[in-house]
Design an enzyme around this catalytic site. Structure first.
Site, short mmCIF file in Angstrom:
data_model
loop_
_atom_site.label_atom_id
_atom_site.label_comp_id
_atom_site.label_asym_id
_atom_site.label_seq_id
_atom_site.Cartn_x
_atom_site.Cartn_y
_atom_site.Cartn_z
N ASP A 1 1.12 -1.15 -0.16
CA ASP A 1 -0.06 0.16 0.01
C ASP A 1 1.24 1.51 -0.10
O ASP A 1 1.48 1.06 0.81
CB ASP A 1 -1.12 0.27 1.44
CG ASP A 1 -2.02 0.81 0.81
OD1 ASP A 1 -2.99 0.47 0.48
OD2 ASP A 1 -1.56 2.05 1.43
N ILE A 2 0.81 2.30 -0.59
CA ILE A 2 1.32 3.64 -0.62
C ILE A 2 0.97 4.31 0.27
O ILE A 2 2.29 4.93 0.36
CB ILE A 2 0.71 4.49 -2.63
CG1 ILE A 2 2.07 4.85 -2.40
CG2 ILE A 2 -0.14 4.95 -2.03
CD1 ILE A 2 1.21 5.91 -3.83
N ASN B 1 -13.35 -3.60 2.29
CA ASN B 1 -13.92 -2.85 2.26
C ASN B 1 -14.97 -2.71 1.12
O ASN B 1 -14.60 -3.04 -0.01
CB ASN B 1 -13.47 -0.53 2.68
CG ASN B 1 -12.73 -0.88 3.63
OD1 ASN B 1 -13.24 -1.33 4.02
ND2 ASN B 1 -11.81 -0.20 3.34
N GLU C 1 -11.94 3.45 -1.34
CA GLU C 1 -11.92 4.44 -2.41
C GLU C 1 -11.20 4.25 -3.83
O GLU C 1 -12.12 4.92 -4.72
CB GLU C 1 -10.18 5.11 -1.43
CG GLU C 1 -11.15 5.86 -0.39
CD GLU C 1 -8.99 5.94 0.37
OE1 GLU C 1 -8.54 5.72 -0.10
OE2 GLU C 1 -9.65 6.76 1.88
N VAL C 2 -10.98 2.61 -3.45
CA VAL C 2 -10.58 2.38 -4.99
C VAL C 2 -11.29 0.90 -5.21
O VAL C 2 -11.34 -0.13 -4.82
CB VAL C 2 -9.20 2.37 -5.52
CG1 VAL C 2 -8.27 2.07 -6.51
CG2 VAL C 2 -7.98 2.86 -4.75
N HIS D 1 -10.30 -5.23 -3.25
CA HIS D 1 -8.85 -5.95 -2.87
C HIS D 1 -8.86 -5.85 -1.24
O HIS D 1 -9.83 -5.59 -0.95
CB HIS D 1 -8.34 -4.22 -2.84
CG HIS D 1 -8.84 -2.80 -2.53
ND1 HIS D 1 -9.31 -2.17 -3.19
CD2 HIS D 1 -8.04 -2.39 -1.71
CE1 HIS D 1 -9.67 -1.44 -2.20
NE2 HIS D 1 -9.15 -1.53 -0.59
N HIS E 1 -6.86 -6.31 2.01
CA HIS E 1 -6.18 -5.07 2.76
C HIS E 1 -5.42 -6.55 3.73
O HIS E 1 -6.20 -7.30 4.41
CB HIS E 1 -6.33 -4.22 3.81
CG HIS E 1 -6.74 -3.03 2.77
ND1 HIS E 1 -6.49 -2.03 2.99
CD2 HIS E 1 -8.02 -3.31 2.77
CE1 HIS E 1 -6.94 -0.87 1.88
NE2 HIS E 1 -7.92 -1.75 2.05
P1 5GP Z 1 -10.08 1.17 0.19
O1 5GP Z 1 -10.14 3.02 1.29
O2 5GP Z 1 -10.34 1.44 -1.05
O3 5GP Z 1 -10.07 0.04 1.02
O4 5GP Z 1 -8.05 1.57 0.12
C1 5GP Z 1 -7.06 1.70 -0.89
C2 5GP Z 1 -6.14 1.65 -0.37
O5 5GP Z 1 -5.72 1.65 -1.47
C3 5GP Z 1 -5.92 2.57 0.58
O6 5GP Z 1 -4.75 2.37 1.40
C4 5GP Z 1 -4.93 3.47 -0.27
O7 5GP Z 1 -3.31 3.94 0.76
C5 5GP Z 1 -4.39 2.35 -1.15
N1 5GP Z 1 -3.30 3.47 -2.36
C6 5GP Z 1 -4.07 4.03 -2.71
N2 5GP Z 1 -3.73 4.56 -4.54
C7 5GP Z 1 -2.51 3.72 -4.79
C8 5GP Z 1 -1.52 4.02 -5.40
O8 5GP Z 1 -1.70 4.47 -6.53
N3 5GP Z 1 -0.40 2.96 -5.20
C9 5GP Z 1 -1.14 1.66 -4.23
N4 5GP Z 1 -0.02 1.22 -3.79
N5 5GP Z 1 -1.94 2.09 -3.61
C10 5GP Z 1 -2.97 3.02 -3.10
#
Ligand code: 5GP
Length: 120
Positions: free
Chosen positions: A33-34, A91, A99-100, A104, A106
């Site tokens: 994760d970034i 999520n 968010e994405v 996915h 985690h």
């Molecule tokens: P969500 O909130 O959708 O469950 O988690 C999305 C995750 O993707 C977040 O923890 C965020 O830090 C990670 N993320 C978003 N953009 C990028 C990216 O460009 N590269 C990587 N490696 N992780 C990302």
């Protein structure tokens, strides 16, 4: 919700955006994760175009689901996390704060992770 082929994880899968890759097989791709929220914070995504857990669990084939779940377990094992332990989290939708919009999981580890969810 329709799958957005330009979401950030789709672009990572296509190699258009760099990532710190951890693992790849026919069904899954894993990378750090970034913005890590634990000492170890890895994301595992299916290679298929699924928006979220809701979409994946409903539409994906048995093969994709089995392959993906095995990959999550393998990534955790290969990173040496099976002992002392890790947490997985996925999520789905607005209330979760997803968010994405590419499914996915985690993987959090490398420290005491505390309660599963913050009390209200
Ligand atoms: P969500 O909130 O959708 O469950 O988690 C999305 C995750 O993707 C977040 O923890 C965020 O830090 C990670 N993320 C978003 N953009 C990028 C990216 O460009 N590269 C990587 N490696 N992780 C990302």
């Amino acid at each position: 919700m329709a799958y957005d082929t330009n979401n950030i994880f789709a672009r990572i899968l296509r190699g258009e955006i760099p990532c710190q890759k951890v693992y790849e097989d026919d069904h899954a791709f894993a990378f750090h994760d970034i913005k890590p929220q634990a000492r170890v914070h890895v994301l595992v995504i299916p290679k298929g175009a699924y928006v979220s857990m809701d979409d994946f669990s409903f539409q994906a084939s048995e093969r994709e689901i089995a392959g993906f779940i095995r990959a999550v377990g393998k990534v955790a094992r290969d990173l040496g996390l099976a002992d002392p332990g890790y947490r997985i989290l996925a999520n789905h939708g607005d209330d979760s704060g997803q968010e994405v919009p590419h499914f996915h999981v985690h993987i959090f580890a490398g420290q005491r992770l505390g309660r599963m969810i913050q009390p209200r």
